[in-house]
Design a protein around this motif. Structure first.
Motif, mmCIF file in Angstrom:
data_model
loop_
_atom_site.group_PDB
_atom_site.id
_atom_site.type_symbol
_atom_site.label_atom_id
_atom_site.label_comp_id
_atom_site.label_asym_id
_atom_site.label_seq_id
_atom_site.Cartn_x
_atom_site.Cartn_y
_atom_site.Cartn_z
ATOM 1 N N GLU A 97 0.820 -1.203 0.000
ATOM 2 C CA GLU A 97 0.000 0.000 0.000
ATOM 3 C C GLU A 97 0.856 1.257 0.000
ATOM 4 O O GLU A 97 0.401 2.335 -0.405
ATOM 5 C CB GLU A 97 -0.930 0.021 1.216
ATOM 6 C CG GLU A 97 -2.078 -0.967 1.123
ATOM 7 C CD GLU A 97 -1.761 -2.315 1.721
ATOM 8 O OE1 GLU A 97 -2.675 -2.989 2.196
ATOM 9 O OE2 GLU A 97 -0.563 -2.711 1.712
ATOM 10 N N PHE A 98 2.100 1.122 0.433
ATOM 11 C CA PHE A 98 3.020 2.263 0.461
ATOM 12 C C PHE A 98 4.125 2.150 -0.585
ATOM 13 O O PHE A 98 4.527 3.145 -1.172
ATOM 14 C CB PHE A 98 3.643 2.400 1.855
ATOM 15 C CG PHE A 98 2.636 2.677 2.926
ATOM 16 C CD1 PHE A 98 2.134 3.954 3.108
ATOM 17 C CD2 PHE A 98 2.164 1.653 3.735
ATOM 18 C CE1 PHE A 98 1.180 4.218 4.092
ATOM 19 C CE2 PHE A 98 1.214 1.904 4.718
ATOM 20 C CZ PHE A 98 0.720 3.183 4.899
ATOM 21 N N LEU A 99 4.623 0.938 -0.811
ATOM 22 C CA LEU A 99 5.713 0.736 -1.763
ATOM 23 C C LEU A 99 5.435 -0.547 -2.543
ATOM 24 O O LEU A 99 5.851 -1.631 -2.142
ATOM 25 C CB LEU A 99 7.050 0.639 -1.026
ATOM 26 C CG LEU A 99 8.299 0.505 -1.898
ATOM 27 C CD1 LEU A 99 8.487 1.756 -2.757
ATOM 28 C CD2 LEU A 99 9.528 0.276 -1.028
ATOM 29 N N PRO A 100 4.709 -0.461 -3.659
ATOM 30 C CA PRO A 100 4.359 -1.671 -4.404
ATOM 31 C C PRO A 100 5.552 -2.240 -5.146
ATOM 32 O O PRO A 100 6.399 -1.513 -5.652
ATOM 33 C CB PRO A 100 3.284 -1.172 -5.384
ATOM 34 C CG PRO A 100 3.567 0.280 -5.559
ATOM 35 C CD PRO A 100 4.123 0.753 -4.251
ATOM 36 N N GLY A 101 5.632 -3.563 -5.171
ATOM 37 C CA GLY A 101 6.633 -4.233 -5.982
ATOM 38 C C GLY A 101 7.869 -4.703 -5.261
ATOM 39 O O GLY A 101 8.605 -5.530 -5.782
ATOM 40 N N ARG A 102 8.113 -4.205 -4.073
ATOM 41 C CA ARG A 102 9.330 -4.618 -3.376
ATOM 42 C C ARG A 102 9.259 -4.213 -1.901
ATOM 43 O O ARG A 102 8.416 -3.395 -1.501
ATOM 44 C CB ARG A 102 10.571 -3.994 -4.003
ATOM 45 C CG ARG A 102 10.638 -2.478 -3.900
ATOM 46 C CD ARG A 102 11.849 -1.928 -4.626
ATOM 47 N NE ARG A 102 11.929 -0.478 -4.562
ATOM 48 C CZ ARG A 102 12.523 0.205 -3.581
ATOM 49 N NH1 ARG A 102 13.085 -0.456 -2.581
ATOM 50 N NH2 ARG A 102 12.572 1.514 -3.599
ATOM 51 N N ARG B 252 9.374 7.278 5.589
ATOM 52 C CA ARG B 252 8.852 8.535 5.068
ATOM 53 C C ARG B 252 7.553 8.343 4.303
ATOM 54 O O ARG B 252 6.685 9.225 4.299
ATOM 55 C CB ARG B 252 9.899 9.195 4.181
ATOM 56 C CG ARG B 252 11.127 9.662 4.951
ATOM 57 C CD ARG B 252 12.153 10.336 4.063
ATOM 58 N NE ARG B 252 13.298 10.798 4.846
ATOM 59 C CZ ARG B 252 14.378 11.365 4.333
ATOM 60 N NH1 ARG B 252 14.470 11.537 3.019
ATOM 61 N NH2 ARG B 252 15.366 11.748 5.119
ATOM 62 N N LEU B 253 7.379 7.194 3.661
ATOM 63 C CA LEU B 253 6.176 6.948 2.878
ATOM 64 C C LEU B 253 4.935 6.805 3.743
ATOM 65 O O LEU B 253 3.816 7.010 3.284
ATOM 66 C CB LEU B 253 6.355 5.689 2.025
ATOM 67 C CG LEU B 253 7.443 5.757 0.948
ATOM 68 C CD1 LEU B 253 7.618 4.398 0.291
ATOM 69 C CD2 LEU B 253 7.100 6.807 -0.100
ATOM 70 N N THR B 254 5.122 6.425 5.014
ATOM 71 C CA THR B 254 3.980 6.211 5.898
ATOM 72 C C THR B 254 3.629 7.437 6.735
ATOM 73 O O THR B 254 2.727 7.375 7.574
ATOM 74 C CB THR B 254 4.253 5.027 6.853
ATOM 75 O OG1 THR B 254 5.439 5.291 7.622
ATOM 76 C CG2 THR B 254 4.449 3.737 6.071
ATOM 77 N N ASP C 215 -2.593 3.864 -5.510
ATOM 78 C CA ASP C 215 -2.804 4.431 -6.841
ATOM 79 C C ASP C 215 -1.673 4.067 -7.793
ATOM 80 O O ASP C 215 -1.869 4.029 -9.013
ATOM 81 C CB ASP C 215 -2.940 5.954 -6.756
ATOM 82 C CG ASP C 215 -4.267 6.375 -6.138
ATOM 83 O OD1 ASP C 215 -5.213 5.559 -6.146
ATOM 84 O OD2 ASP C 215 -4.351 7.516 -5.624
ATOM 85 N N GLN C 216 -0.486 3.782 -7.249
ATOM 86 C CA GLN C 216 0.631 3.397 -8.109
ATOM 87 C C GLN C 216 0.484 1.975 -8.647
ATOM 88 O O GLN C 216 1.142 1.618 -9.622
ATOM 89 C CB GLN C 216 1.945 3.506 -7.320
ATOM 90 C CG GLN C 216 2.329 4.925 -6.928
ATOM 91 C CD GLN C 216 3.510 4.950 -5.979
ATOM 92 O OE1 GLN C 216 4.242 3.974 -5.832
ATOM 93 N NE2 GLN C 216 3.712 6.083 -5.308
#
Length: 304
Positions: free
Chosen positions: A54-59, A65-67, A154-155
């Motif tokens: 939900e914060f960093l898709p894919g890895r 900082r993203l949260t 959204d990403q």
């Protein structure tokens, strides 16, 4: 209390304060399983390598900082479905359950592992309180969905949001299945799934859904997030099993999560134990779990 960091990184901090609950006493009867590496994973390491799409898709990565904009309070956890007494649990309600600290061995499907002191209480206490109906066979878990505060949503519109997981009822009420509200002696930081998450130590980490907003007792087996996204790679059971290779990662070896988890050294690699080392506690739940090496799944086949 902030965790000191280096290199100008944001400190790892709890999402809220509950000095009336933390630190909780350690349950010394629950020990790391045989085969796990010794000692604790450093708090800084565990907090900066997290899968939370939900914060960093894919890895996996450092989500501090993203949260920042994610709001973990106020909070309500709904418990509904095939039960006689649906519940609506506030944070005060959750923290009213008697808490304890448990040191669990944690294993990601990507092969990294860590030893983490979670604080919380057994999930079965909530399930017992809602009084499941005789028809209840499974438990579905749903994570928070705050697109404006979770940049990864959204990403990655291709994913079946919100994040959702499930267990059989007998797995959910097993004494090792934990509702965690804290880690390292303090309330959960946001990147660990604040304010409340699931921890199922004998299954791959993605089964332990974060930032829970709903628990639902159901009659039929629900699909899960990764089953819907990649049914060839992720099954419903998803027990840690060195005999079942993932299409992208053989599972017979694990490695210790350190500052650089991408390139583990030979010193950090060790054999993966069936059920992540908790076979004595949970093996009876899975009489048909493969105990011998299996052939990797072929395209079109569905994961276990």
């Amino acid at each position: 209390m902030a965790c000191r960091s280096e290199g100008g990184r944001e400190p790892i901090v709890p999402a809220l304060e509950r000095p009336d609950v933390f630190p909780a006493r350690r349950n010394e009867e629950i020990q790391l399983p045989q085969g796990a590496f010794e000692g604790l994973t450093e708090r800084e390491v565990a907090g900066r390598h997290t899968n939370f799409y939900e914060f960093l898709p894919g890895r996996a990565g450092d989500l501090t900082r993203l949260t920042t904009n994610f709001e973990a309070t106020p909070w309500t956890l709904e418990v509904a479905g095939a039960c006689a007494e649906p519940l609506s649990l506030s944070l005060d309600d959750l923290f009213a359950f008697e808490h304890e600290e448990r040191l669990y061995h944690f294993r990601c499907v990507e092969r990294w592992s860590m030893n983490v002191p979670w604080t919380g209480f057994p999930l079965h206490r909530v399930i017992e309180r809602c009084r499941p109906l005789d028809t209840a066979r499974y438990v579905r878990f749903e994570s928070a969905l705050q697109p404006s505060r979770m940049p990864g949503v959204d990403q990655a519109p291709q994913y079946p949001w919100p994040y959702h997981e499930a267990l059989r009822l007998d797995e959910a009420v097993h004494p090792l299945t934990l509702l965690a509200t804290g880690v390292y002696g303090e309330p959960l930081p946001k990147q660990h799934g604040a304010p409340v998450r699931l921890v199922v130590p004998w299954k791959y980490g993605y089964k332990s859904a974060k930032s829970l907003v709903r628990i639902e007792l159901v009659e039929e087996a629900p699909t899960t997030f990764w089953q819907e996204a990649f049914p060839h790679e992720y099954g419903f059971l998803s027990n840690v099993n060195p005999n079942i290779p993932h299409p992208r990662w053989d599972q017979d070896k694990s490695f210790v999560l350190r500052d650089d988890p991408v390139w583990p050294t030979v010193r950090d690699t060790f054999p993966t134990e069936l059920f992540n080392g908790y076979e004595d506690e949970v093996g009876h739940l899975y009489p048909d779990e493969p105990r011998e090496p299996q052939v990797a799944l072929q395209p079109g086949q569905i994961a276990r």
